[in-house]
Design an enzyme around this catalytic site. Sequence first.
Site, PDB file in Angstrom:
ATOM      1  N   PRO A   1       0.818  -1.217   0.000  1.00  0.00           N
ATOM      2  CA  PRO A   1       0.000   0.000   0.000  1.00  0.00           C
ATOM      3  C   PRO A   1       0.849   1.263   0.000  1.00  0.00           C
ATOM      4  CG  PRO A   1       0.085  -0.945   2.203  1.00  0.00           C
ATOM      5  CD  PRO A   1       0.868  -1.879   1.310  1.00  0.00           C
TER       6      PRO A   1
ATOM      7  N   HIS B   1       7.198  -3.047   2.399  1.00  0.00           N
ATOM      8  CA  HIS B   1       5.804  -3.270   2.820  1.00  0.00           C
ATOM      9  C   HIS B   1       4.911  -2.052   2.641  1.00  0.00           C
ATOM     10  CE1 HIS B   1       6.524  -0.757   6.261  1.00  0.00           C
ATOM     11  NE2 HIS B   1       5.449  -1.139   6.896  1.00  0.00           N
ATOM     12  N   GLY B   2       5.491  -0.903   2.273  1.00  0.00           N
ATOM     13  CA  GLY B   2       4.677   0.306   2.139  1.00  0.00           C
ATOM     14  C   GLY B   2       5.548   1.461   1.690  1.00  0.00           C
TER      15      GLY B   2
END
Length: 474
Positions: free
Chosen positions: A371, A397-398
């Site tokens: 995301p 992860h982001g």
Amino acid sequence: MSEIELKRVSKYIYEIPMKGGMKVPGTVFASEKLLKAISRDRTLEQVQNVAFLPGILKASMVLSDAHQGYGFPIGGVAAFDLDEGIISPGGVGYDINCGVRLLRTNLTKPDILARQKEVVEALYRKIPSGVGRGSKFKLTGRELDNVLEGGAPYIVDKGYGSRQDYLHLEEEGCMQGADSGKVSQRAKERGIGQLGTLGAGNHFLEIQVIGEIYDDEVARALMLSEGQIMIMIHCGSRGLGHQVASDYIKQMEREYGIEDLPDRELIHAPIKSQLGKDYVAAMAAAMNFAFANRQVITHWTREEMQYLFPNVTVETLYDVCHNIAKFEEHVIDGRKRTVCVHRKGATRSFGSGRQEIPVTYREVGQPVLIPGSMGTASYLLIGTRESEELTFGSCAHGAGRVISRRAALRTLRGEEVQKQLESKGIAVRAGGWRSIAEEAPQAYKDIDEVIAVMHELNISRKVARMTPLAVVKG
């Protein structure tokens, strides 16, 4: 700015050379632009500190979204030998199995735009979010123990979803070895009223549209097309996971002390010790709580979307963990070994053929879900075998923060951030202005740059880029 010595290895790889008591070098996967952001806080110092820990293998690593965390940096990866190595709650993080689930629908962008505000208001009412909003999902103590040991499949058996949901989750939604008896009563009290809640901070539920496909073959395998509506859910194990981490940090401090550590937040226990085994069992239970939490949210989201759009289909594409430690098989120095991989703010990224990947995706590789912030794109990538060689099968992860929540509150106003998002066509609903300001896009790194580094290094390959249309914030 950090004064840690860095040696440039290649365009996107930097090394922190071994010195003092470091047992391995540090490795930073970043562009020049991202490295400047990473160097502003204690991230590089934390990479160096982790390299001092017993039994660490190959390198102490951070990925392109890295920033300072508790002891271990967020965006960090470290693997440990099973005989000489350690397990550390700080290397997993307080929000155990904070993770992302992606749902695939048969809706298109015009379907959502025609009812955009109605959709975001309906989902905000349906899915409890923010501080203090408890769950309408009621559990007995025995049922909570079943959740802790049975994860998403247990919740599905109770009528909250389908088998196809948990067959498409990391670990099929149930971490083996979980023991509810290793979770304290205080942790259970904190978790029993929170199943099916987003929580606060950077957690969200987002309606997204696929704007660009990069890999047609993998997109076909995942049944994706441009203009398709996806739903992304980001949350974790709530107060239960936080309490598990707090409980075991205290116990490890009492049993092993902090005298020999470069940072007390690196407290740990030997993997083979009884306390280490107890933490692994409790962590697995908290992981299962998080899988079940996202499953209940998935069920309620599906219900609400089917009420709004009677012909909609909402299918689970995949679900990945961010904050975990796992025992995995990797090739090190030409030899296949089982090691304990800590991923803190990192996503597993296995290439094709690994038995851990759902059968549906095994020929193409594991979906990797990353995301952005609520005003920027999110990405779907596919795992690679190169990542298994470079990063123990791990990806970013982001976007990763560039300023703290406190700094965001000092410099940004929630009302202004919401206006900026609405001017881009993004409907936002949150419990207050504070959470919108804390999680403003300006508080995060450039997600496109973070993804470009992962793609160029072939740690994960880009498949689809998605942009937000409606956001429910925690």
